[in-house]
Design a protein around this motif. Sequence first.
Motif, PDB file in Angstrom:
ATOM      1  N   ALA A  23       1.108  -1.078   0.131  1.00 25.91           N
ATOM      2  CA  ALA A  23       0.234  -0.106  -0.047  1.00 25.91           C
ATOM      3  C   ALA A  23       0.810   1.214  -0.059  1.00 25.91           C
ATOM      4  CB  ALA A  23      -1.114   0.204   1.000  1.00 25.91           C
ATOM      5  N   SER A  24       2.075   1.638   0.982  1.00 30.82           N
ATOM      6  CA  SER A  24       2.431   1.851   1.072  1.00 30.82           C
ATOM      7  C   SER A  24       3.654   3.026  -0.164  1.00 30.82           C
ATOM      8  CB  SER A  24       3.767   2.527   2.145  1.00 30.82           C
ATOM      9  OG  SER A  24       4.637   1.491   1.885  1.00 30.82           O
ATOM     10  N   LEU A  25       3.904   1.537  -1.028  1.00 28.88           N
ATOM     11  CA  LEU A  25       4.582   1.256  -2.297  1.00 28.88           C
ATOM     12  C   LEU A  25       3.650   1.916  -3.665  1.00 28.88           C
ATOM     13  CD1 LEU A  25       6.547   0.942  -4.160  1.00 28.88           C
ATOM     14  CD2 LEU A  25       6.029  -1.556  -4.533  1.00 28.88           C
ATOM     15  N   ILE A  26       2.400   1.534  -3.594  1.00 25.91           N
ATOM     16  CA  ILE A  26       1.392   2.408  -4.345  1.00 25.91           C
ATOM     17  C   ILE A  26       1.551   3.359  -3.991  1.00 25.91           C
ATOM     18  CG2 ILE A  26      -0.767   2.161  -4.575  1.00 25.91           C
ATOM     19  CD1 ILE A  26      -0.895  -0.943  -4.181  1.00 25.91           C
ATOM     20  N   ARG A  71       0.950   3.842 -14.520  1.00 29.83           N
ATOM     21  CA  ARG A  71      -0.292   3.018 -14.793  1.00 29.83           C
ATOM     22  C   ARG A  71      -0.171   1.106 -14.029  1.00 29.83           C
ATOM     23  NH1 ARG A  71      -3.782   7.549 -15.893  1.00 29.83           N
ATOM     24  NH2 ARG A  71      -2.524   6.987 -18.059  1.00 29.83           N
ATOM     25  N   ARG A  72       0.709   0.972 -15.589  1.00 28.44           N
ATOM     26  CA  ARG A  72       1.661  -0.210 -15.810  1.00 28.44           C
ATOM     27  C   ARG A  72       2.436  -0.799 -14.473  1.00 28.44           C
ATOM     28  NH1 ARG A  72       3.514  -2.300 -20.605  1.00 28.44           N
ATOM     29  NH2 ARG A  72       1.800  -3.876 -21.706  1.00 28.44           N
ATOM     30  N   VAL A  73       2.509  -0.019 -14.031  1.00 31.49           N
ATOM     31  CA  VAL A  73       3.760  -0.620 -12.714  1.00 31.49           C
ATOM     32  C   VAL A  73       2.758  -0.620 -11.863  1.00 31.49           C
ATOM     33  CG1 VAL A  73       5.792   0.793 -10.606  1.00 31.49           C
ATOM     34  CG2 VAL A  73       5.917   0.413 -13.519  1.00 31.49           C
ATOM     35  N   LEU A  74       2.038   0.938 -11.467  1.00 33.36           N
ATOM     36  CA  LEU A  74       0.961   0.279 -10.099  1.00 33.36           C
ATOM     37  C   LEU A  74      -0.206  -1.102 -10.432  1.00 33.36           C
ATOM     38  CD1 LEU A  74      -0.818   3.376 -10.443  1.00 33.36           C
ATOM     39  CD2 LEU A  74       0.845   2.700  -8.478  1.00 33.36           C
ATOM     40  N   HIS A  75      -0.324  -1.191 -11.612  1.00 30.01           N
ATOM     41  CA  HIS A  75      -1.041  -2.537 -11.960  1.00 30.01           C
ATOM     42  C   HIS A  75      -0.264  -4.169 -10.955  1.00 30.01           C
ATOM     43  CE1 HIS A  75      -3.065  -6.112 -14.136  1.00 30.01           C
ATOM     44  NE2 HIS A  75      -2.696  -5.656 -14.815  1.00 30.01           N
ATOM     45  N   LEU A  76       1.016  -4.026 -12.168  1.00 28.46           N
ATOM     46  CA  LEU A  76       2.439  -4.793 -11.552  1.00 28.46           C
ATOM     47  C   LEU A  76       2.392  -5.050 -10.280  1.00 28.46           C
ATOM     48  CD1 LEU A  76       4.598  -4.301 -13.860  1.00 28.46           C
ATOM     49  CD2 LEU A  76       3.646  -6.474 -14.325  1.00 28.46           C
ATOM     50  N   ARG A 136      -0.345  -4.546  -7.986  1.00 28.18           N
ATOM     51  CA  ARG A 136      -0.770  -4.715  -7.168  1.00 28.18           C
ATOM     52  C   ARG A 136      -1.201  -6.325  -7.364  1.00 28.18           C
ATOM     53  NH1 ARG A 136      -3.953   0.276  -9.354  1.00 28.18           N
ATOM     54  NH2 ARG A 136      -3.978   1.549  -8.092  1.00 28.18           N
ATOM     55  N   GLU A 137      -0.662  -7.221  -8.460  1.00 23.16           N
ATOM     56  CA  GLU A 137      -0.649  -8.403  -8.995  1.00 23.16           C
ATOM     57  C   GLU A 137       0.202  -9.320  -7.706  1.00 23.16           C
ATOM     58  OE1 GLU A 137      -1.327  -9.320 -13.606  1.00 23.16           O
ATOM     59  OE2 GLU A 137       0.845  -9.129 -12.806  1.00 23.16           O
ATOM     60  N   GLU A 138       1.589  -7.951  -8.204  1.00 21.78           N
ATOM     61  CA  GLU A 138       2.323  -8.879  -6.983  1.00 21.78           C
ATOM     62  C   GLU A 138       1.900  -9.236  -5.627  1.00 21.78           C
ATOM     63  OE1 GLU A 138       5.474 -10.015  -9.501  1.00 21.78           O
ATOM     64  OE2 GLU A 138       5.489 -10.919  -7.857  1.00 21.78           O
ATOM     65  N   ALA A 139       1.614  -8.007  -4.771  1.00 21.00           N
ATOM     66  CA  ALA A 139       0.843  -7.830  -3.636  1.00 21.00           C
ATOM     67  C   ALA A 139      -0.128  -8.777  -3.673  1.00 21.00           C
ATOM     68  CB  ALA A 139       0.072  -6.582  -3.680  1.00 21.00           C
ATOM     69  N   GLN A 140      -1.111  -9.473  -4.415  1.00 21.70           N
ATOM     70  CA  GLN A 140      -1.738 -10.271  -4.379  1.00 21.70           C
ATOM     71  C   GLN A 140      -1.450 -11.991  -4.573  1.00 21.70           C
ATOM     72  OE1 GLN A 140      -4.948 -10.796  -7.477  1.00 21.70           O
ATOM     73  NE2 GLN A 140      -6.099  -9.472  -6.702  1.00 21.70           N
ATOM     74  N   THR A 141      -0.009 -12.314  -5.012  1.00 12.25           N
ATOM     75  CA  THR A 141      -0.008 -13.390  -5.617  1.00 12.25           C
ATOM     76  C   THR A 141       1.579 -13.696  -3.702  1.00 12.25           C
ATOM     77  OG1 THR A 141       2.882 -12.143  -6.320  1.00 12.25           O
ATOM     78  CG2 THR A 141      -0.142 -13.770  -7.763  1.00 12.25           C
ATOM     79  N   LYS A 157       4.055 -12.136  -3.442  1.00 14.57           N
ATOM     80  CA  LYS A 157       5.440 -12.421  -3.126  1.00 14.57           C
ATOM     81  C   LYS A 157       6.518 -11.466  -2.925  1.00 14.57           C
ATOM     82  CE  LYS A 157       5.127 -15.907  -6.718  1.00 14.57           C
ATOM     83  NZ  LYS A 157       6.094 -16.134  -7.452  1.00 14.57           N
ATOM     84  N   SER A 158       7.054 -10.987  -1.581  1.00 17.95           N
ATOM     85  CA  SER A 158       7.432  -9.723  -1.759  1.00 17.95           C
ATOM     86  C   SER A 158       8.599  -9.284  -2.294  1.00 17.95           C
ATOM     87  CB  SER A 158       7.441  -9.514  -0.217  1.00 17.95           C
ATOM     88  OG  SER A 158       8.670 -10.490   0.691  1.00 17.95           O
ATOM     89  N   ASP A 159       9.968 -10.227  -2.817  1.00 17.61           N
ATOM     90  CA  ASP A 159      11.031  -9.938  -2.853  1.00 17.61           C
ATOM     91  C   ASP A 159      11.081  -9.818  -4.159  1.00 17.61           C
ATOM     92  OD1 ASP A 159      11.920 -12.959  -2.593  1.00 17.61           O
ATOM     93  OD2 ASP A 159      10.478 -12.675  -1.118  1.00 17.61           O
ATOM     94  N   SER A 160      10.289 -10.232  -4.838  1.00 21.01           N
ATOM     95  CA  SER A 160      10.472 -10.063  -6.471  1.00 21.01           C
ATOM     96  C   SER A 160       9.879  -9.053  -7.091  1.00 21.01           C
ATOM     97  CB  SER A 160       9.572 -11.376  -7.063  1.00 21.01           C
ATOM     98  OG  SER A 160       7.794 -11.798  -7.062  1.00 21.01           O
ATOM     99  N   GLU A 161       9.303  -7.970  -6.536  1.00 24.74           N
ATOM    100  CA  GLU A 161       8.804  -6.756  -7.060  1.00 24.74           C
ATOM    101  C   GLU A 161       9.992  -5.942  -7.767  1.00 24.74           C
ATOM    102  OE1 GLU A 161       6.250  -5.465  -2.571  1.00 24.74           O
ATOM    103  OE2 GLU A 161       7.957  -4.559  -3.516  1.00 24.74           O
ATOM    104  N   ALA A 162      11.455  -6.205  -7.494  1.00 24.73           N
ATOM    105  CA  ALA A 162      12.416  -5.220  -8.626  1.00 24.73           C
ATOM    106  C   ALA A 162      12.259  -6.217  -9.845  1.00 24.73           C
ATOM    107  CB  ALA A 162      13.713  -5.336  -7.578  1.00 24.73           C
ATOM    108  N   ASP A 163      12.370  -7.612  -9.804  1.00 24.90           N
ATOM    109  CA  ASP A 163      12.216  -8.142 -10.914  1.00 24.90           C
ATOM    110  C   ASP A 163      11.072  -7.909 -12.004  1.00 24.90           C
ATOM    111  OD1 ASP A 163      13.199 -11.151  -8.771  1.00 24.90           O
ATOM    112  OD2 ASP A 163      14.590  -9.604 -10.042  1.00 24.90           O
ATOM    113  N   SER A 164      10.214  -8.057 -11.173  1.00 27.32           N
ATOM    114  CA  SER A 164       8.686  -7.621 -12.359  1.00 27.32           C
ATOM    115  C   SER A 164       9.032  -5.805 -12.802  1.00 27.32           C
ATOM    116  CB  SER A 164       7.645  -7.309 -11.630  1.00 27.32           C
ATOM    117  OG  SER A 164       7.384  -6.626 -10.388  1.00 27.32           O
ATOM    118  N   ASN A 165       9.564  -4.890 -12.378  1.00 31.54           N
ATOM    119  CA  ASN A 165       9.384  -3.595 -12.550  1.00 31.54           C
ATOM    120  C   ASN A 165      10.742  -3.734 -13.887  1.00 31.54           C
ATOM    121  OD1 ASN A 165       9.324  -1.413 -13.565  1.00 31.54           O
ATOM    122  ND2 ASN A 165       9.764  -0.617 -11.679  1.00 31.54           N
TER     123      ASN A 165
END
Lengths: 262, 278
Positions: free
Chosen positions: B55-58, B83-88, B90-95, B97-105
């Motif tokens: 939430a704070s990241l968003i 908007r794309r990054v926000l979507h990614l 939110r997707e990651e938060a749902q699954t 996985k806290s440490d793979s955020e950087a990879d998706s970006n």
Amino acid sequence: MANTIRRLKMRIHSIDVNAPEAEAKRALIEDIRRYIEVQIIAADRLLVDCAVQKVTDGDVILTFAYSHIVANVLTKAAALGRTFKVMVVDCRPELEGQRMLEKLQASGIACSYIHLNALSFVVRDVTKVFLGAAAIMSNGTVMGRAGNAAVAMTAHAHSKPVLVCCESFKFHERVQLDSITHNELGDPDALVSLPGYPGVSPLAGWQDIPRLGLLNLKYDAMPAEYVTMIVTEYGMIPPTSVPVILREQQQDASASGGGGGM
Amino acid sequence: MAEAVKEKPSSFAEVVENCCAQLRRRQIQGSLPCAKRTAEIMRALLTMQRHPDAASLIDDVRAVGYKLQAAKPVELAVGNIVRRVLHLIREEAQTEKSDSEADSNDAVPQGKADGKQDVMKSQGVEHLHANEVILTLGMSDTTYAFLREAARKREFQVVVAEGAPRYDGHLQARKLADAGIQVTAIPDSAVFAMMARANKVLVGAHAVLANGGAIAPAGIHMVALAAHKHSTPLVVLVGLHKLSPQFPHDPDLLYNDFRGPAEVADSDMQARGLPQHS
């Protein structure tokens, strides 16, 4: 131009073979002078008087490139004290709109100057469009400077009235379907020279590149559906009435046997 | 901006401010460079600052996104990437996985450039057939790549309108001719006349809006009207980063950029318009 040449030839044919050369020449010169006086100068005066009624106070009038008749209409309206603004649309490579701009500014008219590509942005504030013509075909198609059709098309899309000012000697009985069947080519190098642009155009040296061609079309054909009204010395007519004027002119020409009144 | 990530003293706020200044001064031109730059800023945001939860990241991403978009409102690609990054996120938060955020970006900027080129290669040949006349306006890298790929298998002609007062159509014509395609360069006034001969119109765009409308360099509206009149299909070639969920309430005012009048009217002309004192 074809009209005028054809009438001159008819006149020459109708000269009495036995008449002395000097007299025949004098009569011919007199006819040419009368043609210019009646068909061009007097027609322009009547046309301007007719068209100037359509310029009202508070108008924003759009015009394209240079047309001497439209310039006369607008300067006459300014002289009569009407308050209006003019938007001059110009295009490459001739940039004739600059000549129109100078003439209008000399008459003290408030003008704006834009390039053709910016037209869709400004057309919403325009109230009327005045255009000139090189010729009008019998199906109402207007031949004008390249870009005329685009201006009329954009104005029509935004529901602005388009008035074409054209003397009747420019009417022609030919029908033209699109702009390419009959047209004139200008100098292609005019496209390459970019005055005021920093650097040289990438098109420079185009003659040496086998697959690159330049096309500088002079005229284009505006379909009749874009034209609201055509202003002639006979008054204001819709584009569908052009064949009527042509028929009357032909009847006049055949009635007078090609002589007097040319 | 890679140096800013390594240097500890330079704070993230300075990085953002630098980027905003460059956007305002038009030092970053074009949708793709702006999109890439925005993605880099987003990546910097993730690596330079720790966030306890999604939430704070968003919130942070949204705040930075507003700042960047406000720097250049006409550049919709900035907002699209955010908007794309926000979507990614939110997707990651749902699954969860806290440490793979950087990879998706990281995947965001690379994926865009590669995906676009593959699309061109596969579709260029399908949409053009032999002996067609294609009309285009001005310069678009996407259109250039599309036509060059298609020209490998098909023989066709291209008519390029110059796109005054940018005159980038000259560059497009030269590049296409050098690539072996038969090209004719015309002034913008001849577009209506040449539309009768064109089979298709291919253009690039600056952005595509939610109602299907496209924002493109000046002159495109006239090309589109002429194509509509002659019933010629008009195809707009864009990368995914140009698709925007915004609606054009008044596109000419909201999403428009004005340049100096000197390109259209030189100083002599402007001087003539000033009040004359004798």
